[in-house]
Design a protein around this motif. Sequence first.
Motif, PDB file in Angstrom:
ATOM      1  N   LEU A 140      84.393  35.840  33.096  1.00  0.00           N
ATOM      2  CA  LEU A 140      85.227  35.126  34.001  1.00  0.00           C
ATOM      3  C   LEU A 140      84.468  34.320  34.634  1.00  0.00           C
ATOM      4  O   LEU A 140      84.543  33.072  35.382  1.00  0.00           O
ATOM      5  N   THR A 141      82.667  34.209  34.721  1.00  0.00           N
ATOM      6  CA  THR A 141      81.981  33.285  35.763  1.00  0.00           C
ATOM      7  C   THR A 141      82.715  32.397  35.598  1.00  0.00           C
ATOM      8  O   THR A 141      82.180  30.636  35.693  1.00  0.00           O
ATOM      9  N   PRO A 142      82.188  31.272  34.082  1.00  0.00           N
ATOM     10  CA  PRO A 142      82.717  29.425  33.636  1.00  0.00           C
ATOM     11  C   PRO A 142      83.608  29.318  34.333  1.00  0.00           C
ATOM     12  O   PRO A 142      84.607  28.372  34.480  1.00  0.00           O
ATOM     13  N   VAL A 161      73.467  37.740  36.452  1.00  0.00           N
ATOM     14  CA  VAL A 161      74.531  37.239  35.670  1.00  0.00           C
ATOM     15  C   VAL A 161      74.330  35.644  34.780  1.00  0.00           C
ATOM     16  O   VAL A 161      74.341  34.897  36.419  1.00  0.00           O
ATOM     17  N   ASP A 162      74.302  35.575  34.254  1.00  0.00           N
ATOM     18  CA  ASP A 162      74.079  33.750  32.965  1.00  0.00           C
ATOM     19  C   ASP A 162      75.521  33.466  33.965  1.00  0.00           C
ATOM     20  O   ASP A 162      76.653  33.780  33.730  1.00  0.00           O
ATOM     21  N   ASP A 165      76.785  32.131  40.956  1.00  0.00           N
ATOM     22  CA  ASP A 165      75.182  31.956  42.052  1.00  0.00           C
ATOM     23  C   ASP A 165      74.485  32.444  42.037  1.00  0.00           C
ATOM     24  O   ASP A 165      73.387  32.069  42.535  1.00  0.00           O
ATOM     25  N   ILE A 166      75.042  33.517  42.288  1.00  0.00           N
ATOM     26  CA  ILE A 166      73.755  34.767  43.103  1.00  0.00           C
ATOM     27  C   ILE A 166      74.465  36.431  42.633  1.00  0.00           C
ATOM     28  O   ILE A 166      75.330  36.387  42.393  1.00  0.00           O
ATOM     29  N   THR A 167      73.776  36.946  42.071  1.00  0.00           N
ATOM     30  CA  THR A 167      73.731  38.319  41.462  1.00  0.00           C
ATOM     31  C   THR A 167      73.407  38.717  42.603  1.00  0.00           C
ATOM     32  O   THR A 167      72.287  39.322  43.113  1.00  0.00           O
TER      33      THR A 167
END
Length: 303
Positions: A140-142, A161-162, A165-167
């Motif tokens: 979902l991130t990309p 997490v690749d 912006d922040i984990t």
Amino acid sequence: MSTLRVAVEPVPDEHLVGAVAETGGSVVPLDQARVLVWVGGPDGFPDLPDTVEWVALSTAGIEGFVDAGVLDDTRIWTNASGFYAAGVAEHALAMLLGGTRQIVRSAKTRWAKDLVDPAVRTLRGSTVAIIGAGGIGRELTPLLKACGATVLAVNRSGRPVDGADITMAADRTDEALAASDHIVLAAPDTPETRHMIDDRTLAMLKPHSWIVNVARGPLIDEAALYRALTSGVIGGAALDVTDPEPPAVDHPLFDLDNVVITPHVANPAGRLTAEMAPHLAENLRRFTAGEELLALVRAGQGY
């Protein structure tokens, strides 16, 4: 090297049988197998012969198997965690856009421009928190980044997490909720996560916030969610899972124009084994090579 003997039960699905053949294995009855691929839930789970060294479950959630006492510590167990992540991430994005762009409200009203127009929002410049950022979070991130959102990932360990912006680690979940415009729930159902979204945590969100749940229904206290939705504490909710499933036909959430409920189809049953097959093939290769398997079950953690 002997041929790996695999049972595919309770029905020898063509996609999974194909994955066995692709890796040089053979499909055999359960009493002859070293591996059981179980395409079903805990009901009807068979007694396992001592020859079975590894059980591959076709579901990501294992709470039903844990509750039924099916899992043991004498053999390897895997689930399908991450196997269906791409499709679930796509569904989560669709639900979030449907909410923030007011498509949900527009579909439930009739040209209510004065109501809809002021509430339309963009993901550009917003912050979206993914709570339980495992395989779904990585997919979902990309997608969120492509929409211009800042991604705040929350996972158990806090390991980066690749692409996010922040984990943050799970013990900072409150901080993540307060810092975000919208929330996507992708966490497992465990005693620690049950009703993690309640009156207290909903109050940390913003009046425009949408909350998307593509994980497990019990993560949300639905009575608290209803209160938040009808009092303007948050902007809306998009749920692919409920507690229980299916919800009652007269469930009050169905009547709200800032709620969309899909019938647990982020990972549709019709595509389940086709999506699982390549991951099963990789795990069969790893098992034969003596390598660590994907999606190992950690029964003590509930997933």
